[in-house]
Design a protein around this motif. Structure first.
Motif, PDB file in Angstrom:
ATOM      1  N   LYS A   1       1.160  -1.394   0.194  1.00 29.80           N
ATOM      2  CA  LYS A   1      -0.342   0.122   0.094  1.00 29.80           C
ATOM      3  C   LYS A   1       1.009   0.489   0.236  1.00 29.80           C
ATOM      4  O   LYS A   1       1.793   2.021   1.238  1.00 29.80           O
ATOM      5  CB  LYS A   1      -0.895   0.296   1.359  1.00 29.80           C
ATOM      6  N   ILE A   2       1.104   2.269  -0.882  1.00 30.65           N
ATOM      7  CA  ILE A   2       1.645   2.818  -1.056  1.00 30.65           C
ATOM      8  C   ILE A   2       1.102   4.526  -0.825  1.00 30.65           C
ATOM      9  O   ILE A   2       0.042   4.877  -0.743  1.00 30.65           O
ATOM     10  CB  ILE A   2       2.353   3.638  -2.952  1.00 30.65           C
ATOM     11  N   VAL A   3       1.832   5.037   0.021  1.00 28.23           N
ATOM     12  CA  VAL A   3       1.955   6.097   0.894  1.00 28.23           C
ATOM     13  C   VAL A   3       2.673   6.846   0.836  1.00 28.23           C
ATOM     14  O   VAL A   3       4.189   7.210   0.986  1.00 28.23           O
ATOM     15  CB  VAL A   3       2.092   6.184   2.758  1.00 28.23           C
ATOM     16  N   TYR A   4       1.951   8.238   0.050  1.00 32.78           N
ATOM     17  CA  TYR A   4       2.495   9.214  -0.486  1.00 32.78           C
ATOM     18  C   TYR A   4       2.241  10.619   0.599  1.00 32.78           C
ATOM     19  O   TYR A   4       1.594  11.108   0.557  1.00 32.78           O
ATOM     20  CB  TYR A   4       1.809  10.051  -1.631  1.00 32.78           C
ATOM     21  N   ALA A   5       4.187  11.022   1.174  1.00 30.41           N
ATOM     22  CA  ALA A   5       4.069  11.857   1.391  1.00 30.41           C
ATOM     23  C   ALA A   5       4.438  13.644   0.563  1.00 30.41           C
ATOM     24  O   ALA A   5       5.387  13.416  -0.007  1.00 30.41           O
ATOM     25  CB  ALA A   5       5.343  11.782   2.475  1.00 30.41           C
ATOM     26  N   ASN A   6       2.799  14.099   0.301  1.00 33.34           N
ATOM     27  CA  ASN A   6       3.180  15.077  -1.393  1.00 33.34           C
ATOM     28  C   ASN A   6       4.173  16.702  -0.568  1.00 33.34           C
ATOM     29  O   ASN A   6       4.220  17.052  -1.634  1.00 33.34           O
ATOM     30  CB  ASN A   6       2.154  14.973  -1.068  1.00 33.34           C
ATOM     31  N   SER A   7       4.013  16.659   0.298  1.00 28.97           N
ATOM     32  CA  SER A   7       4.586  18.238   0.487  1.00 28.97           C
ATOM     33  C   SER A   7       5.757  18.432   1.678  1.00 28.97           C
ATOM     34  O   SER A   7       5.541  16.919   2.999  1.00 28.97           O
ATOM     35  CB  SER A   7       3.912  19.458   1.126  1.00 28.97           C
TER      36      SER A   7
ATOM     37  N   GLN B   1      -2.487  22.807  -8.471  1.00 28.23           N
ATOM     38  CA  GLN B   1      -3.499  22.375  -8.350  1.00 28.23           C
ATOM     39  C   GLN B   1      -3.333  20.797  -8.411  1.00 28.23           C
ATOM     40  O   GLN B   1      -4.913  19.705  -8.048  1.00 28.23           O
ATOM     41  CB  GLN B   1      -3.302  22.567  -9.857  1.00 28.23           C
ATOM     42  N   PHE B   2      -2.205  20.400  -9.239  1.00 35.83           N
ATOM     43  CA  PHE B   2      -2.297  18.913  -8.531  1.00 35.83           C
ATOM     44  C   PHE B   2      -2.837  17.881  -7.660  1.00 35.83           C
ATOM     45  O   PHE B   2      -2.934  17.408  -7.349  1.00 35.83           O
ATOM     46  CB  PHE B   2      -0.464  18.284  -9.077  1.00 35.83           C
ATOM     47  N   ASN B   3      -1.812  18.580  -6.094  1.00 31.09           N
ATOM     48  CA  ASN B   3      -2.130  18.441  -4.678  1.00 31.09           C
ATOM     49  C   ASN B   3      -3.587  18.433  -4.502  1.00 31.09           C
ATOM     50  O   ASN B   3      -4.181  17.664  -3.745  1.00 31.09           O
ATOM     51  CB  ASN B   3      -1.193  18.830  -4.184  1.00 31.09           C
ATOM     52  N   LYS B   4      -3.732  19.504  -5.171  1.00 28.99           N
ATOM     53  CA  LYS B   4      -5.333  19.980  -4.255  1.00 28.99           C
ATOM     54  C   LYS B   4      -6.520  18.837  -5.034  1.00 28.99           C
ATOM     55  O   LYS B   4      -7.367  18.037  -5.105  1.00 28.99           O
ATOM     56  CB  LYS B   4      -5.955  21.159  -5.097  1.00 28.99           C
ATOM     57  N   GLU B   5      -5.999  18.395  -6.138  1.00 28.88           N
ATOM     58  CA  GLU B   5      -6.911  17.376  -7.191  1.00 28.88           C
ATOM     59  C   GLU B   5      -7.166  15.964  -6.698  1.00 28.88           C
ATOM     60  O   GLU B   5      -7.548  15.397  -6.231  1.00 28.88           O
ATOM     61  CB  GLU B   5      -6.720  17.238  -8.316  1.00 28.88           C
TER      62      GLU B   5
END
Length: 443
Positions: free
Chosen positions: A75-81, A433-437
């Motif tokens: 299960k991939i977990v993305y820490a986006n920022s 925008q990418f992270n909001k979407e």
């Protein structure tokens, strides 16, 4: 009645003129500007040879079982920022350190790029030969705000890192050759990696590696390259790792021109049953191959790769770089538990070094080409978007600051009527925008 017919005719004529004018306006965004779905084909060279406060967001994506890739059954977990939401780790940008100048290096490197001849002697005969003569004449259609700089200049590196942070790009993807090895027009630069990592780390930027093709590159030499990179840089704070819920923090590597090595050879390295497999070893990672032709997606799968990227910033240049194909590629990747990482760019023009390649030029249209490319990427809901590039000046894909310049012999392209930081600002806008979407996709 006759008067009514006359009015109707006039109205019809005006409507026809409106439609015609609209169509002619749209034609200014023809394939040469990258807005068409028609691909001119792969003709570059023969294949044979606005800001907001954000918290760090973690989102879960469940991966289906597949062929034993590093991301399979996890299960991939993305820490986006980063902690203050200033930059985003799902925005990766290709970066080059092959530039030199007399002040720092004793000579110009790469800015004096040779004019590459066409492979057909008859066509080559129609175009100029030789090389560029900096500083007035450089191997680029744009002129950098920093001038023809040296990648070894600490002030340049600091400026680049500040620009990357302004653009919100969280991962610098470093074009990398092994120690003592360089591209045909450059000098070895592996010794620059520690300074790049240190400078990136001071700004919470991460560094991934883009392994370039070199003479004698095979699956076994890449094995050695991976061991070298991880042993030497793996513990650095800026070293990029892709996090999974299995507890593993896996390095992510892009392999440029991966198709030059047969898939069965890659399988020896990247499949769990391979003869010198790195799977489930300290040198395991997430390996991303380049998709150029359609058939490459099957080769990438059978070779044991974890995903594919498209690199080229010229829409229609290749199957992989054609926006119209991204939905199908993403579907293939989803079915086979692969990552699809589309590559976007602000435009493309390499006629300063390949004067015969004008048909692959994609005009920037004051940033519209870039925004259209970014929108196309977001439409397929990728986990990561790559940007080609920060500073590949030879191919005119840079988002680095550029200035207007005119010399006695040349008029360089520029970002006017906008400021030199136009493309940095657009990158941040679309990163947000990418992270909001993405938050909406994964709810």
């Amino acid at each position: 009645m006759a008067r009514l017919r006359k009015k109707a005719c006039v109205a019809l004529c005006l409507f026809t003129l409106f439609i015609f004018g609209t169509m002619m306006g749209l034609r200014t965004l023809k394939p040469s500007d990258g807005f068409s779905d028609l691909a001119p084909g792969l003709e570059l060279m023969p294949l044979a040879a606005d800001r907001m406060d954000r918290r760090s967001v973690s989102s879960d994506v469940f991966a289906s079982p597949a062929h034993g890739n590093a991301v399979a059954n996890t299960k991939i977990v993305y820490a986006n920022s980063d902690s203050d939401g200033s930059i985003y780790y799902d925005i990766h940008i290709f970066y080059y350190v092959w530039y030199g100048n007399p002040k720092v290096d004793g000579k110009y490197v790469h800015w004096d790029h040779v004019l590459v001849p066409h492979w057909d002697p008859k066509i080559a005969a129609s175009y100029p030969k030789g090389r560029h003569i900096p500083p007035e004449d450089i191997g680029s259609s744009f002129y950098p705000e920093l001038g023809p700089y040296s990648s070894r200049d600490p002030a340049v590196l600091e400026s680049h890192m500040e620009q990357l942070r302004a653009a919100a790009a969280g991962v610098l993807v470093l074009s990398w050759y092994p120690p003592g090895v360089a591209d045909d027009n450059g000098e070895p630069t592996e010794d620059l990696v520690p300074a790049i990592l240190d400078s990136a780390n001071r700004r919470n930027i991460k560094v991934a590696f883009h392994i370039q093709p070199y003479k004698g590159r095979t699956d076994r030499t890449v094995h050695d390259n991976i061991r070298y990179i991880i042993d030497k840089y793996g513990k650095h704070g800026a070293f990029y790792r892709y996090k999974s819920s299995t507890g593993k923090n896996l390095p992510l590597f892009y392999i440029y021109d991966s198709y030059l090595t047969p898939p069965e050879s890659w399988a020896n390295l990247l499949s769990s049953s391979g003869s010198h497999s790195i799977r489930n070893t300290p040198y395991d990672g997430v390996f991303i191959a380049l998709i150029v032709e359609e058939k490459h997606k099957h080769d990438i799968l059978s070779g044991g790769f974890d995903g594919m990227y498209t690199y080229f910033a010229s829409n229609g240049f290749s199957f992989g770089s054609s926006h119209q194909n991204w939905k199908a590629i993403k579907t293939f990747c989803d079915v086979n538990n692969l990552m699809f990482i589309p590559s976007v760019g602000p435009g493309y023009i390499d006629t300063s070094i390949r004067p015969w390649n004008n048909h692959n030029t994609r005009n920037r249209v004051n940033g519209k080409y870039y925004e259209t490319s970014l929108q196309a990427a977001l439409m397929v809901r990728p986990e990561i978007v790559t940007i080609t590039s920060f500073n590949e000046w030879h191919e005119g894909t840079q988002i680095e600051k550029a200035l207007p310049k005119k010399t006695q012999t040349r008029m360089y392209l520029d970002y006017l009527p906008h400021k030199p930081e136009l493309y940095l600002e657009l990158t941040r806008k679309w990163a947000e925008q990418f992270n909001k979407e993405k938050e909406q996709w994964l709810m």
